[in-house]
Design an enzyme around this catalytic site. Structure first.
Site, PDB file in Angstrom:
ATOM      1  N   GLU A  59      36.536 -12.716  16.285  1.00 24.78           N
ATOM      2  CA  GLU A  59      35.515 -11.676  16.634  1.00 24.78           C
ATOM      3  C   GLU A  59      34.325 -11.719  16.064  1.00 24.78           C
ATOM      4  OE1 GLU A  59      39.740 -10.330  16.645  1.00 24.78           O
ATOM      5  OE2 GLU A  59      38.415 -11.483  15.183  1.00 24.78           O
ATOM      6  N   PRO A 266      43.896 -26.510  13.465  1.00 26.75           N
ATOM      7  CA  PRO A 266      44.563 -25.481  13.041  1.00 26.75           C
ATOM      8  C   PRO A 266      43.633 -24.085  12.995  1.00 26.75           C
ATOM      9  CG  PRO A 266      44.965 -27.313  11.650  1.00 26.75           C
ATOM     10  CD  PRO A 266      43.768 -27.452  12.411  1.00 26.75           C
ATOM     11  N   ASN A 333      40.694 -17.821  22.890  1.00 30.44           N
ATOM     12  CA  ASN A 333      39.726 -17.808  23.820  1.00 30.44           C
ATOM     13  C   ASN A 333      39.547 -18.809  24.710  1.00 30.44           C
ATOM     14  OD1 ASN A 333      37.219 -17.054  25.221  1.00 30.44           O
ATOM     15  ND2 ASN A 333      35.971 -16.909  23.520  1.00 30.44           N
TER      16      ASN A 333
END
EC number: 2.4.99.12
Length: 418
Positions: A59, A266, A333
């Site tokens: 975000e 990761p 994303n």
């Protein structure tokens, strides 16, 4: 009344929440720092300006273009960003340094949110995506602070969860001053939960307004030049349970492409050491980004155990698998690799990015794979056919470019509220 019982239960559970914080601090020491900010004490708060809340790393990165534009268009207004995680905090400081104020968001108890809002005295509160808390929204409304839900998304799965506690969340959704929602389907879900039609605009996703930095592209080109002429693929933002099939696929790929290199990134830093051990146990040679070394000819896996370099890792690759999708995580994303012209692989669990992934899939830029066998088959197909690989990558880039413009709509809406 539902919010009263919610706050009471939250307060009674606070000892358990603090125990969980201690456990997370044991696994990731950064969680042991700055506890006062969890209670709305301390932090770098810059009063009288714009407040942006971005829960974590993803975000924060999504918010970055918006924040840069807000700083440029409203230089008289300070910006303060809050988040919930140490990795999000690190990302905010890496992106903006001292250009913005920064603190952790306090626990969602009325008096803590009230204290934060009183100290911040924001002109507007901008919450990224769906990080909504009942007391946060209620206390903003009490203080007369308009609340924007920016780049809002709501999967059917999340909507079902909210519907189970509708008496609690309906007032929260109804109190939002403006929701800039990513798609029409998500707008319908928000409306069913109480968001007013007059307070909602379908803007599309600001993630389409991604413009890869020339500096990142140049740095990636320098890395790649040092690796020689070898095929490179990336498995990015992987979760527990995904690294094993990725490594299995890479071992099979090496039988056909013995010089292939896998970049494995990761999602969570507390997993870096465990994934490194997993790579070594699989019999593959490894070099870690944190070591400062670059992959040599004999290295088969480059572990991306660093923060804030994902776009640079993507820019080094020929194709990308996006994690959080082989397990029921909802995906991450897909637009980041697509914006760089990479064909994309995804597991079947894409509900966090359903509309975006469908657009890419329909264009021929994304292929769904369910397991290691399907993954290695598609990776081999793209590596063996450069024309097909580039066609798929270019299709993804065109999808990104065709859907840009959400950021400007979002900025105009925020300016109206200011």
């Amino acid at each position: 009344m539902p919010r009263f019982f919610y706050s009471l239960i939250f307060l009674l559970c606070l000892p358990l929440i603090l125990l969980r914080l201690l456990y997370r601090a044991w696994r990731a020491p950064a969680y042991a720092r700055r506890w006062a900010e969890r209670f709305a004490l301390g932090g770098d708060l810059r009063a009288g300006g714009i407040w942006v809340h971005a829960v974590s790393v993803g975000e924060s990165i999504a918010a970055a273009p918006m924040v840069r534009e807000l700083l440029a268009r409203h230089p008289e207004l300070p910006v303060t960003m809050t988040c919930m995680t140490p990795t999000g905090s690190e990302q905010i400081r890496k992106l903006f340094g001292d250009r913005v104020g920064h603190a952790y968001l306090p626990y969602d108890l009325p008096w803590l949110q009230r204290r934060l809002i009183r100290r911040l005295a924001p002109r507007v509160a901008i919450i990224m995506e769906t990080e909504l808390w009942p007391n946060l929204v209620a206390e903003c409304r009490r203080a007369g602070v308009p609340v924007v839900l920016a780049n809002a998304r709501l999967s059917e799965r999340s909507a079902r969860g909210y519907r189970r506690v509708l008496p609690l969340v309906r007032p929260m959704f109804a109190a939002l001053d403006w929701v800039a929602v990513q798609s029409a389907a998500e707008a319908q879900r928000f409306a069913a939960l109480g968001v007013r039609d007059t307070a909602m605009t379908v803007t599309g996703s600001i993630k389409f307004d991604l413009k890869p930095s020339p500096a990142v592209i140049e740095a990636a080109a320098q890395w790649r030049a040092g690796w020689g002429q070898r095929p490179v693929w990336i498995a990015a933002s992987t979760h527990a349970g995904e690294d094993e099939p990725v490594l299995q696929a890479h071992r099979q790929l090496l039988e056909r492409h013995p010089r292939a290199l896998l970049i494995l990134v990761p999602r969570h830093p507390e997993r870096f050491d465990g994934v490194a051990r997993l790579v070594q146990q699989s019999g593959l040679s490894l070099v870690r980004r944190s070591s400062g070394a670059q992959p040599g000819e004999a290295d088969q896996v480059f572990l991306g155990d660093s923060m804030g370099e994902l776009m640079q890792f993507y820019a080094c690759a020929d194709l990308a698998f996006v994690g959080g999708s082989l397990i029921p995580g909802g995906g991450h994303n897909y637009l980041e690799p697509a914006a760089l012209g990479l064909p994309v692989l995804s597991g079947p669990h894409r509900f966090n990015f359903a509309e975006i992934s469908q657009l890419l899939e329909q264009a021929g830029a994304l292929v769904e794979v369910a397991d290691a066998a399907a993954m290695v088959a598609q990776v081999q197909a793209w590596l063996d056919d450069e024309v097909a690989r580039e066609r798929a990558g270019e299709a993804g880039r065109k999808v990104v470019e065709a859907n840009q413009g959400a950021l400007e709509q979002l900025l105009q809406g925020i300016t109206r509220l200011l």
